[in-house]
Design a protein around this motif. Structure first.
Motif, PDB file in Angstrom:
ATOM      1  N   ALA A  66       4.555  10.920   4.697  1.00  0.00           N
ATOM      2  CA  ALA A  66       4.607   9.220   4.406  1.00  0.00           C
ATOM      3  C   ALA A  66       3.348   8.484   4.733  1.00  0.00           C
ATOM      4  N   PHE A  67       2.510   8.796   5.736  1.00  0.00           N
ATOM      5  CA  PHE A  67       1.605   8.000   6.140  1.00  0.00           C
ATOM      6  C   PHE A  67       0.426   8.618   5.218  1.00  0.00           C
ATOM      7  N   GLU A  68       0.362  10.004   4.931  1.00  0.00           N
ATOM      8  CA  GLU A  68      -0.537  10.503   3.873  1.00  0.00           C
ATOM      9  C   GLU A  68      -0.392   9.919   2.769  1.00  0.00           C
ATOM     10  N   GLU A  69       0.632   9.716   2.237  1.00  0.00           N
ATOM     11  CA  GLU A  69       0.793   9.282   0.674  1.00  0.00           C
ATOM     12  C   GLU A  69       0.451   7.698   0.857  1.00  0.00           C
ATOM     13  N   LEU A  70       0.713   7.103   1.896  1.00  0.00           N
ATOM     14  CA  LEU A  70       0.484   5.651   2.011  1.00  0.00           C
ATOM     15  C   LEU A  70      -1.076   5.509   1.958  1.00  0.00           C
ATOM     16  N   GLY A  71      -1.791   6.432   2.664  1.00  0.00           N
ATOM     17  CA  GLY A  71      -3.374   6.356   2.867  1.00  0.00           C
ATOM     18  C   GLY A  71      -3.977   6.526   1.341  1.00  0.00           C
ATOM     19  N   VAL A  72      -3.317   7.493   0.469  1.00  0.00           N
ATOM     20  CA  VAL A  72      -3.943   7.462  -0.678  1.00  0.00           C
ATOM     21  C   VAL A  72      -3.730   6.282  -1.489  1.00  0.00           C
ATOM     22  N   SER A  73      -2.539   5.892  -1.517  1.00  0.00           N
ATOM     23  CA  SER A  73      -2.298   4.525  -2.263  1.00  0.00           C
ATOM     24  C   SER A  73      -3.248   3.282  -1.892  1.00  0.00           C
ATOM     25  N   VAL A  74      -3.150   3.201  -0.724  1.00  0.00           N
ATOM     26  CA  VAL A  74      -4.144   2.129  -0.221  1.00  0.00           C
ATOM     27  C   VAL A  74      -5.344   2.449  -0.333  1.00  0.00           C
ATOM     28  N   GLU A  75      -5.892   3.490  -0.313  1.00  0.00           N
ATOM     29  CA  GLU A  75      -7.358   3.826  -0.878  1.00  0.00           C
ATOM     30  C   GLU A  75      -7.590   3.533  -2.436  1.00  0.00           C
ATOM     31  N   GLU A  76      -6.628   3.840  -3.104  1.00  0.00           N
ATOM     32  CA  GLU A  76      -6.575   3.540  -4.753  1.00  0.00           C
ATOM     33  C   GLU A  76      -6.563   2.084  -4.847  1.00  0.00           C
ATOM     34  N   LEU A  77      -5.703   1.399  -4.088  1.00  0.00           N
ATOM     35  CA  LEU A  77      -5.585   0.011  -4.414  1.00  0.00           C
ATOM     36  C   LEU A  77      -6.894  -0.813  -3.991  1.00  0.00           C
ATOM     37  N   LEU A  78      -7.395  -0.438  -2.994  1.00  0.00           N
ATOM     38  CA  LEU A  78      -8.747  -0.850  -2.483  1.00  0.00           C
ATOM     39  C   LEU A  78      -9.837  -0.799  -3.603  1.00  0.00           C
ATOM     40  N   GLN A  79      -9.727   0.341  -4.082  1.00  0.00           N
ATOM     41  CA  GLN A  79     -10.709   0.918  -5.198  1.00  0.00           C
ATOM     42  C   GLN A  79     -10.581  -0.132  -6.391  1.00  0.00           C
ATOM     43  N   GLN A  80      -9.330  -0.410  -6.743  1.00  0.00           N
ATOM     44  CA  GLN A  80      -8.942  -1.490  -8.087  1.00  0.00           C
ATOM     45  C   GLN A  80      -9.438  -2.886  -7.774  1.00  0.00           C
ATOM     46  N   SER A  99       1.980  -0.398 -10.000  1.00  0.00           N
ATOM     47  CA  SER A  99       2.407   0.845  -9.465  1.00  0.00           C
ATOM     48  C   SER A  99       1.970   1.162  -8.096  1.00  0.00           C
ATOM     49  N   LEU A 100       0.478   0.804  -7.572  1.00  0.00           N
ATOM     50  CA  LEU A 100       0.160   1.052  -6.435  1.00  0.00           C
ATOM     51  C   LEU A 100       0.945   0.544  -5.227  1.00  0.00           C
ATOM     52  N   ILE A 101       1.111  -0.875  -5.725  1.00  0.00           N
ATOM     53  CA  ILE A 101       1.837  -1.555  -4.641  1.00  0.00           C
ATOM     54  C   ILE A 101       3.281  -1.360  -4.683  1.00  0.00           C
ATOM     55  N   SER A 102       4.158  -0.817  -5.578  1.00  0.00           N
ATOM     56  CA  SER A 102       5.294  -0.088  -5.629  1.00  0.00           C
ATOM     57  C   SER A 102       5.307   1.253  -4.415  1.00  0.00           C
ATOM     58  N   GLU A 103       4.232   1.972  -4.621  1.00  0.00           N
ATOM     59  CA  GLU A 103       4.086   3.090  -4.020  1.00  0.00           C
ATOM     60  C   GLU A 103       3.784   2.728  -2.651  1.00  0.00           C
ATOM     61  N   ILE A 104       3.193   1.945  -2.225  1.00  0.00           N
ATOM     62  CA  ILE A 104       2.683   1.261  -0.721  1.00  0.00           C
ATOM     63  C   ILE A 104       4.091   0.776  -0.145  1.00  0.00           C
ATOM     64  N   ARG A 105       4.918   0.016  -0.849  1.00  0.00           N
ATOM     65  CA  ARG A 105       5.940  -0.900  -0.389  1.00  0.00           C
ATOM     66  C   ARG A 105       7.018   0.431  -0.155  1.00  0.00           C
ATOM     67  N   ASN A 106       6.959   1.456  -0.957  1.00  0.00           N
ATOM     68  CA  ASN A 106       8.194   2.613  -0.708  1.00  0.00           C
ATOM     69  C   ASN A 106       7.667   3.376   0.457  1.00  0.00           C
ATOM     70  N   SER A 107       6.346   3.861   0.633  1.00  0.00           N
ATOM     71  CA  SER A 107       5.770   4.565   1.768  1.00  0.00           C
ATOM     72  C   SER A 107       6.281   3.712   3.083  1.00  0.00           C
ATOM     73  N   CYS A 108       5.925   2.534   2.921  1.00  0.00           N
ATOM     74  CA  CYS A 108       6.169   1.868   4.338  1.00  0.00           C
ATOM     75  C   CYS A 108       7.566   1.685   4.455  1.00  0.00           C
ATOM     76  N   LEU A 109       8.484   1.913   3.497  1.00  0.00           N
ATOM     77  CA  LEU A 109       9.931   1.694   3.926  1.00  0.00           C
ATOM     78  C   LEU A 109      10.186   2.970   4.507  1.00  0.00           C
ATOM     79  N   ASP A 110       9.933   3.939   3.763  1.00  0.00           N
ATOM     80  CA  ASP A 110       9.957   5.509   4.541  1.00  0.00           C
ATOM     81  C   ASP A 110       9.680   5.716   5.808  1.00  0.00           C
ATOM     82  N   ILE A 111       8.414   4.979   6.018  1.00  0.00           N
ATOM     83  CA  ILE A 111       7.906   5.028   7.607  1.00  0.00           C
ATOM     84  C   ILE A 111       8.916   4.327   8.368  1.00  0.00           C
ATOM     85  N   PHE A 112       9.293   3.142   7.973  1.00  0.00           N
ATOM     86  CA  PHE A 112      10.278   2.625   9.107  1.00  0.00           C
ATOM     87  C   PHE A 112      11.713   3.175   9.094  1.00  0.00           C
ATOM     88  N   ARG A 113      12.205   3.754   8.052  1.00  0.00           N
ATOM     89  CA  ARG A 113      13.425   4.401   8.059  1.00  0.00           C
ATOM     90  C   ARG A 113      13.072   5.619   9.080  1.00  0.00           C
TER      91      ARG A 113
END
Length: 675
Positions: A66-80, A99-113
């Motif tokens: 989950a953290f790995e997927e979050l890292g990829v999404s945050v990096e792409e969002l930063l680039q945008q 799309s990226l914000i949705s992925e970040i949100r879902n990754s964060c929710l997965d981490i909390f769960r």
């Protein structure tokens, strides 16, 4: 889980959160998406990442993924957000970012769960109640789902009817495309994006951008129909009287280099934004000076009188449409100041100036504050308003002052770095160009045109080119005796420096008085040398400058004597990509005996006939004008034109060409019959 993964993620999140102070994200819809992502990452960063660094939970595989997927999404969002510029496509940005914000949100929710369900020992900050609280916070972070509406509208385009006007207006509102000008800016941005994407051979992405272009075209048509239905007059306004940018009846029509007519205030704003294409034809313009269209203006006035139609209020229309965000903000500021002034009336001049400030300029606004204080019976202005005014541009202004001081340094390295920074700042926006000029940089930059350091010289001339986009700066550059140093760069500089020196001379030559001064200073021969031997970009800049200079009659003989016609005739080859520029130059020079003689001697007549037959609309009109000059003044040239088979393409042009081209054809035909 590797600590480096968490460290990289924490670093990217920290960097993203620093974007809140960036000017680039202050516009909509960028700001609202930044705020949505910021809200999620602010929940995650301090409580979760800092708390689990030393926890055993970091070894959990599901959590690692989950953290790995979050890292990829945050990096792409930063680039945008890093890539976003004010003239970028809003629609494309929204599709990527949502799309990226949705992925970040879902990754964060997965981490909390995962953390909630973990049986391992967790720090106090990660108690079940705390985790649930933060999980709910992220669930309730709201952001628009504009991308869903855009995708639905794209699907609707496949059918016969296309997306409804309600859907199109909803998308326009979500993307903050609040005027026809903003819609056209979006269309230009998408076409530029498509060009870059096609070069990268991203076929699927090109198809997506094509669909977005079609959607924006529908949006433009929808807004046009709405504007037409809202007109106060029962008589339809002729389309030729409507500005393609404002969609309003024109009051001060002007012609641009493409031959299209616009309302002066709107096309000037278009150019001020840094756009150098015709809004209607998308043709890259060889210059940005405006020619009053007196014929259209007279026709509009006559039509208004005949149909009892009142011309729109130019000032109000301009404030509301050209500068809507600023006008609203400034009007609110005036009201705030009034409310603190014990009913003391503001001076008309000050209020008028405030209403017209766009964009606010630090020095001007501070002066206004002082004026307002002097009329307010010593009533203190609200801290918020004064603070806002005092902080309009201080970071940039402070930085520029330091860089200007560095220009005076005796260190070559310091000068090179300072000119490079000023080059970058002057490219970014109009406000920076004003600040740089006001800080006294122009005369110092002119001095550095003689720098023995190639890079410093290149940076200095490029900065002057950027500054010259503002009319007041043009005068300041000429007053700083820049013409001779620019010619020096044209003769001795690097290829890029030569290109930008020619482009600067072109920019300065927009003013009539400068055409004579530049021509008499010896600029013509080095410009002709660049036209013949420069880079493709250099040849285009030289052609544009020489065309401008040729509009001053005295310069034409010099241009011909410098052998420009030979090079212009060569550039009529379509492979050079400069046919329109070359034929425009020849049409101007053909008004002189020397120019006509050179065109005939260099074999230009067959190529001009070919342009009449196969060229663009603008090329055909200019080629016809050149042939008309040749035929009108020489029976020998007239016979040569006829022998090259000019009659069939001229007949075709008389039936389907532009009005200007048709007029030239009729005149030329009459001349042919005479001989």
């Amino acid at each position: 889980m590797e600590m480096s993964l968490l460290e990289t993620l924490l670093r990217d999140i920290s960097f993203f959160l620093k974007f809140s102070s960036s000017e680039n994200i202050n516009s909509e819809p960028v700001q609202k998406y930044y705020q949505g992502a910021e809200e999620i990452l602010k929940v995650l960063k301090p409580i979760i990442l800092n708390a689990i660094f030393d926890s055993e939970i970091t070894s959990d595989e599901v959590l690692s993924k989950a953290f790995e997927e979050l890292g990829v999404s945050v990096e792409e969002l930063l680039q945008q957000f890093e890539r976003w510029q004010p003239l970028s496509s809003k629609a494309y940005f929204v599709l990527q970012v949502e799309s990226l914000i949705s992925e970040i949100r879902n990754s964060c929710l997965d981490i909390f769960r995962v953390l909630k369900s973990s049986h391992q020992h967790l720090p106090y900050e990660l108690s079940s109640a705390s985790l649930e609280l933060h999980l709910q916070k992220i669930k309730h972070v709201g952001y628009e789902q504009t991308s869903t509406v855009i995708k639905e509208a794209k699907r609707d385009q496949v059918g016969n009817f296309g997306p409804s006007s309600e859907i199109l207006l909803r998308i326009a509102e979500s993307l903050s495309l609040n005027s026809n000008m903003e819609i056209l800016i979006e269309a230009v941005a998408l076409e530029k994006l498509k060009e870059n994407t096609a070069q990268a051979k991203k076929v699927a992405e090109v198809e997506c951008i094509d669909q977005l272009i079609a959607l924006i075209t529908h949006m433009h048509h929808c807004l046009f129909l709405i504007k037409q239905s809202q007109t106060c007059s029962s008589v339809p306004i002729p389309l030729d009287f409507i500005c393609p940018l404002s969609l309003e009846l024109m009051t001060d029509p002007v012609i641009v280099a493409s031959g299209q007519t616009y309302e002066r205030a709107f096309i000037k704003k278009w150019f001020d934004l840094g756009l150098t294409v015709c809004p209607k034809t998308r043709q890259t313009l060889v210059h940005t000076f405006l020619i009053p269209n007196y014929t259209t203006k007279a026709l509009i006035v006559n039509w208004c009188e005949s149909n009892n139609v009142k011309l729109p209020d130019l000032v109000e229309s301009t404030l509301n449409q050209v500068y809507p965000p600023c006008a609203t903000k400034v009007k609110k500021l005036v009201e705030d100041l009034k409310s603190t002034s014990n009913n003391v009336k503001l001076p008309d001049l000050v209020e008028s100036t405030l209403n017209q400030v766009y964009p606010p300029r630090a020095t001007k606004v501070k002066k206004l504050v002082e004026d307002l204080k002097s009329t307010s019976n010593n009533v203190k202005l609200p801290d918020l308003v004064e603070s806002t005014l005092n902080q309009v541009y201080p970071p940039c202004a402070t930085k520029v002052k330091k860089l200007v001081e560095d220009l005076k340094s005796t260190s070559t390295y310091t000068q090179r770095v300072a000119t490079a920074e000023l080059r970058l700042l002057s490219k970014q926006n109009r406000d920076n160009r004003i600040i740089i000029a006001n800080c006294g940089a122009i005369s110092l930059l002119v001095d550095l045109l003689h720098s023995p350091d190639t890079k410093t010289q290149e940076n200095a001339v490029t900065t002057l080119l950027n500054l010259s986009n503002i009319d007041n700066n043009k005068k300041a550059i000429v007053d700083a005796n820049a013409i001779e140093p620019l010619i020096h760069v044209l003769q001795t500089g690097s290829p890029v420096a030569k290109e930008n020196s020619a482009a600067t001379l072109f920019s300065l030559s927009i003013f009539e008085i400068n055409k004579a001064r530049i021509g008499r200073s010896g600029a013509i021969r080095p410009l002709v040398d660049l036209l013949g031997n420069g880079t493709p970009r250099g040849k285009k800049d030289a052609a544009a400058a020489l065309f401008n200079l040729s509009l001053f009659h005295e310069n034409k003989a010099q241009i011909v004597q410098a052998d420009a016609v030979r090079y212009l005739v060569k550039l009529l080859d379509p492979a050079a990509g400069m046919v329109d520029k070359a034929v425009a130059g020849l049409a101007s020079l053909a008004t002189t005996f020397e120019g006509r003689t050179a065109i005939g001697q260099e074999g230009g007549i067959p190529l001009l006939v070919e342009v009449v037959e196969l060229g663009s609309a603008r090329g055909k009109a200019n080629a016809t004008a050149a042939l008309l000059q040749l035929c009108t003044n020489s029976s020998r040239f007239c016979i040569m034109v006829l022998q090259e088979g000019a009659v069939p393409p001229l007949v075709a042009l008389s039936q389907s060409g532009t009005q200007r081209a048709k007029e030239k054809v009729y005149t030329a035909s009459a001349r042919h019959r005479h001989f």
